[in-house]
Scaffold this motif. Structure first.
Motif, PDB file in Angstrom:
ATOM      1  N   ALA A   1       0.816  -1.219   0.000  1.00 55.92           N
ATOM      2  CA  ALA A   1       0.000   0.000   0.000  1.00 55.92           C
ATOM      3  C   ALA A   1       0.847   1.266   0.000  1.00 55.92           C
ATOM      4  CB  ALA A   1      -0.920  -0.002   1.221  1.00 55.92           C
TER       5      ALA A   1
ATOM      6  N   LEU B   1       8.038   1.264  -1.290  1.00 56.19           N
ATOM      7  CA  LEU B   1       8.716   0.289  -2.163  1.00 56.19           C
ATOM      8  C   LEU B   1       7.741  -0.772  -2.662  1.00 56.19           C
ATOM      9  CD1 LEU B   1      12.028  -0.230  -0.103  1.00 56.19           C
ATOM     10  CD2 LEU B   1      11.471   1.548  -1.772  1.00 56.19           C
TER      11      LEU B   1
ATOM     12  N   ASP C   1      -1.429  -5.465   3.496  1.00 58.16           N
ATOM     13  CA  ASP C   1      -0.833  -4.320   4.192  1.00 58.16           C
ATOM     14  C   ASP C   1      -1.718  -3.908   5.346  1.00 58.16           C
ATOM     15  OD1 ASP C   1       0.072  -1.566   4.793  1.00 58.16           O
ATOM     16  OD2 ASP C   1       1.283  -1.816   2.992  1.00 58.16           O
TER      17      ASP C   1
ATOM     18  N   ASN D   1      -2.489  -7.883   8.977  1.00 57.22           N
ATOM     19  CA  ASN D   1      -1.154  -7.939   9.573  1.00 57.22           C
ATOM     20  C   ASN D   1      -0.393  -9.166   9.037  1.00 57.22           C
ATOM     21  OD1 ASN D   1       1.052  -8.058  11.300  1.00 57.22           O
ATOM     22  ND2 ASN D   1      -0.137  -7.438  13.092  1.00 57.22           N
TER      23      ASN D   1
ATOM     24  N   CYS E   1       7.594  -6.701   1.363  1.00 60.79           N
ATOM     25  CA  CYS E   1       8.061  -5.339   1.674  1.00 60.79           C
ATOM     26  C   CYS E   1       7.544  -4.814   3.008  1.00 60.79           C
ATOM     27  CB  CYS E   1       7.609  -4.360   0.592  1.00 60.79           C
ATOM     28  SG  CYS E   1       8.414  -4.585  -1.000  1.00 60.79           S
TER      29      CYS E   1
ATOM     30  N   GLY F   1       7.087  -3.661   6.563  1.00 67.77           N
ATOM     31  CA  GLY F   1       8.086  -3.487   7.609  1.00 67.77           C
ATOM     32  C   GLY F   1       7.890  -2.184   8.358  1.00 67.77           C
ATOM     33  N   VAL F   2       8.463  -2.139   9.565  1.00 66.54           N
ATOM     34  CA  VAL F   2       8.446  -0.913  10.362  1.00 66.54           C
ATOM     35  C   VAL F   2       9.871  -0.605  10.834  1.00 66.54           C
ATOM     36  CG1 VAL F   2       6.054  -1.009  11.182  1.00 66.54           C
ATOM     37  CG2 VAL F   2       7.833  -2.284  12.406  1.00 66.54           C
TER      38      VAL F   2
ATOM     39  N   THR G   1       7.052  -8.068  13.238  1.00 65.37           N
ATOM     40  CA  THR G   1       6.565  -7.521  11.971  1.00 65.37           C
ATOM     41  C   THR G   1       7.563  -7.803  10.837  1.00 65.37           C
ATOM     42  OG1 THR G   1       5.377  -5.754  13.071  1.00 65.37           O
ATOM     43  CG2 THR G   1       5.923  -5.391  10.761  1.00 65.37           C
TER      44      THR G   1
ATOM     45  N   SER H   1      17.768  -4.493   4.856  1.00 65.90           N
ATOM     46  CA  SER H   1      18.154  -3.081   4.950  1.00 65.90           C
ATOM     47  C   SER H   1      19.661  -3.063   5.145  1.00 65.90           C
ATOM     48  CB  SER H   1      17.483  -2.440   6.168  1.00 65.90           C
ATOM     49  OG  SER H   1      18.124  -1.228   6.506  1.00 65.90           O
TER      50      SER H   1
ATOM     51  N   LYS I   1      16.272  -7.302  10.411  1.00 63.16           N
ATOM     52  CA  LYS I   1      16.763  -7.323   9.025  1.00 63.16           C
ATOM     53  C   LYS I   1      17.941  -8.294   8.876  1.00 63.16           C
ATOM     54  CE  LYS I   1      13.768  -4.349   7.407  1.00 63.16           C
ATOM     55  NZ  LYS I   1      12.706  -4.794   6.498  1.00 63.16           N
TER      56      LYS I   1
ATOM     57  N   ILE J   1      18.946   4.282   1.756  1.00 64.19           N
ATOM     58  CA  ILE J   1      17.909   5.211   2.248  1.00 64.19           C
ATOM     59  C   ILE J   1      17.031   5.608   1.064  1.00 64.19           C
ATOM     60  CG2 ILE J   1      17.484   7.240   3.668  1.00 64.19           C
ATOM     61  CD1 ILE J   1      20.522   7.293   4.219  1.00 64.19           C
TER      62      ILE J   1
ATOM     63  N   MET K   1       7.977   5.981   4.824  1.00 60.56           N
ATOM     64  CA  MET K   1       8.666   5.604   6.066  1.00 60.56           C
ATOM     65  C   MET K   1       9.520   6.763   6.588  1.00 60.56           C
ATOM     66  SD  MET K   1      10.939   2.214   6.817  1.00 60.56           S
ATOM     67  CE  MET K   1       9.737   0.966   7.172  1.00 60.56           C
TER      68      MET K   1
HETATM   69  N1  LIG Z   1      12.672   3.617   3.055  1.00 61.46           N
HETATM   70  C1  LIG Z   1      13.876   3.233   3.396  1.00 61.46           C
HETATM   71  O1  LIG Z   1      14.806   4.045   3.481  1.00 61.46           O
HETATM   72  C2  LIG Z   1      14.171   1.776   3.656  1.00 61.46           C
HETATM   73  C3  LIG Z   1      15.513   1.403   3.807  1.00 61.46           C
HETATM   74  C4  LIG Z   1      15.816   0.077   4.050  1.00 61.46           C
HETATM   75  C5  LIG Z   1      14.822  -0.866   4.139  1.00 61.46           C
HETATM   76  N2  LIG Z   1      13.517  -0.465   3.993  1.00 61.46           N
HETATM   77  C6  LIG Z   1      12.504  -1.509   4.115  1.00 61.46           C
HETATM   78  O2  LIG Z   1      11.706  -1.513   2.972  1.00 61.46           O
HETATM   79  C7  LIG Z   1      10.401  -2.004   3.290  1.00 61.46           C
HETATM   80  C8  LIG Z   1       9.366  -1.070   2.726  1.00 61.46           C
HETATM   81  O3  LIG Z   1       9.473   0.175   3.410  1.00 61.46           O
HETATM   82  P1  LIG Z   1       9.037   1.561   2.780  1.00 61.46           P
HETATM   83  O4  LIG Z   1      10.208   2.459   2.838  1.00 61.46           O
HETATM   84  O5  LIG Z   1       8.353   1.349   1.510  1.00 61.46           O
HETATM   85  O6  LIG Z   1       8.063   2.058   3.947  1.00 61.46           O
HETATM   86  P2  LIG Z   1       6.504   2.363   3.930  1.00 61.46           P
HETATM   87  O7  LIG Z   1       6.194   2.729   5.341  1.00 61.46           O
HETATM   88  O8  LIG Z   1       6.190   3.320   2.855  1.00 61.46           O
HETATM   89  O9  LIG Z   1       5.850   0.959   3.554  1.00 61.46           O
HETATM   90  C9  LIG Z   1       5.825  -0.111   4.456  1.00 61.46           C
HETATM   91  C10 LIG Z   1       4.432  -0.690   4.434  1.00 61.46           C
HETATM   92  O10 LIG Z   1       4.411  -1.829   5.308  1.00 61.46           O
HETATM   93  C11 LIG Z   1       3.162  -1.844   5.958  1.00 61.46           C
HETATM   94  N3  LIG Z   1       3.236  -2.606   7.205  1.00 61.46           N
HETATM   95  C12 LIG Z   1       3.903  -2.299   8.339  1.00 61.46           C
HETATM   96  N4  LIG Z   1       3.692  -3.235   9.276  1.00 61.46           N
HETATM   97  C13 LIG Z   1       2.884  -4.166   8.705  1.00 61.46           C
HETATM   98  C14 LIG Z   1       2.298  -5.372   9.178  1.00 61.46           C
HETATM   99  N5  LIG Z   1       2.512  -5.824  10.425  1.00 61.46           N
HETATM  100  N6  LIG Z   1       1.516  -6.077   8.329  1.00 61.46           N
HETATM  101  C15 LIG Z   1       1.272  -5.635   7.070  1.00 61.46           C
HETATM  102  N7  LIG Z   1       1.799  -4.498   6.587  1.00 61.46           N
HETATM  103  C16 LIG Z   1       2.585  -3.774   7.397  1.00 61.46           C
HETATM  104  C17 LIG Z   1       2.848  -0.376   6.223  1.00 61.46           C
HETATM  105  O11 LIG Z   1       1.450  -0.152   6.436  1.00 61.46           O
HETATM  106  C18 LIG Z   1       3.349   0.293   4.942  1.00 61.46           C
HETATM  107  O12 LIG Z   1       2.321   0.460   3.987  1.00 61.46           O
HETATM  108  C19 LIG Z   1      10.385  -2.161   4.816  1.00 61.46           C
HETATM  109  O13 LIG Z   1      10.592  -3.506   5.153  1.00 61.46           O
HETATM  110  C20 LIG Z   1      11.547  -1.314   5.264  1.00 61.46           C
HETATM  111  O14 LIG Z   1      12.082  -1.766   6.494  1.00 61.46           O
HETATM  112  C21 LIG Z   1      13.171   0.822   3.753  1.00 61.46           C
END
Ligand SMILES: NC(=O)c1ccc[n+]([C@@H]2O[C@H](COP(=O)([O-])OP(=O)(O)OC[C@H]3O[C@@H](n4cnc5c(N)ncnc54)[C@H](O)[C@@H]3O)[C@@H](O)[C@H]2O)c1
Length: 257
Positions: A14, A17, A37, A61, A87, A89-90, A114, A150, A167, A195, A200
């Motif tokens: 949703a 990434l 999501d 979840n 994808c 993650g928190v 998560t 990550s 991670k 990054i 996020m």
């Molecule tokens: N953005 C960055 O800089 C970065 C860097 C390294 C790794 N990541 C990883 O990339 C992935 C995607 O992150 P993003 O940057 O797109 O962030 P984002 O917050 O835009 O997207 C993450 C999505 O995961 C969903 N989510 C969280 N907990 C959940 C759960 N328990 N069940 C179902 N859905 C859940 C959220 O609602 C959100 O829509 C994550 O795993 C994050 O750790 C991101």
């Protein structure tokens, strides 16, 4: 493996990434994409309607069995499930010991649950179906998992103890799962992003984002979700990539703080 005609699940689809990856999959002719999501950013319905009628949004979840199984079942309605991109993650952060004493154990458990347990939960349920797929292509592939780690798996910064552990767990699972699923013709790959400019990072002021971008050796900017999606596309299409973690980070190596 060709993307065209395949059914897929993208967790965290949703936003950020995951949303970019879901779009890429449909642009490449996937039969359908299920977005699983929990919808932290409230974007699930909007993203799914923009993707059209080959996208289904399931609010749930990744750690729970029922929504994860529902995502698999919905994906199967589009056709055999060949592609899963995990994808969700928190990035919640906390020092181990703060001014009020040790951080709660629940903080650590929630992040690991998560990011790591949720990834495994979807893999176990999806793999059970993938194993029954007809083998496709010259190598007889039955499916692929792409997981998201990550660079914090390698260079965790202050406050990232739970995130780094979660991670790091995904990095560790990569070769093990690739070996276990090899006999089934299922590949497992992991992307470790640097990054990226996604929701996020929404809490960060533009100035901070700009200075984070300048820390990247080249190109000196944050990563774009489309660049993550583009690597996912290559991984799916290149059958010789398996059991490996690819850093996608512009050569950044994070300092301690
Ligand atoms: N953005 C960055 O800089 C970065 C860097 C390294 C790794 N990541 C990883 O990339 C992935 C995607 O992150 P993003 O940057 O797109 O962030 P984002 O917050 O835009 O997207 C993450 C999505 O995961 C969903 N989510 C969280 N907990 C959940 C759960 N328990 N069940 C179902 N859905 C859940 C959220 O609602 C959100 O829509 C994550 O795993 C994050 O750790 C991101």
């Amino acid at each position: 493996m060709e993307i065209k005609g395949k059914s897929a699940i993208v967790t965290g689809g949703a936003s950020g990434l995951g949303a970019a990856t879901a779009k890429m999959l449909l642009d490449e002719g996937a039969a359908g994409v299920v977005l699983l999501d929990i919808d932290l950013h409230g974007t699930g319905d909007k993203v799914s309607s923009e993707l059209g009628d080959k996208a289904v949004f399931i609010k749930g979840n990744v750690v729970e069995e029922e929504p994860a199984q529902k995502a698999v079942d919905e994906a199967l309605k589009f056709g055999p499930l060949y592609i899963v991109v995990n994808c969700a993650g928190v990035g919640t952060a906390s020092k181990v010991v703060g001014k009020k004493g040790p951080v709660s154990l629940d903080f650590f458990k929630d992040v690991v649950d998560t990011n790591l347990t949720g990834t495994f939960n979807v893999i176990r349920l999806a793999a059970a179906k993938m194993m029954d797929n007809d083998p496709v292509g010259d190598d007889g592939e039955r499916g692929i998992f792409i997981n998201v780690a990550s660079i914090a798996a390698y260079e965790g910064q202050l406050g990232q103890v739970a995130y780094s552990a979660s991670k790091g767990g995904i990095v560790g699972m990569t070769i093990q799962l690739a070996r276990e699923f090899a006999a089934n013709g299922i590949r497992v790959m992991t992307i470790a992003p640097g990054i990226f400019d996604t929701p996020m990072l929404a809490a960060l002021p533009d100035k901070v984002k700009e200075s984070l971008g300048k820390m990247v050796p080249y190109p000196q900017r944050l990563g774009k979700p489309s660049e993550f999606a583009s690597l996912s596309k290559h991984i799916i299409e290149n059958s010789y990539l398996n059991g490996y973690v690819i850093r996608l980070d512009g050569a950044i190596r994070m300092a301690a703080k």
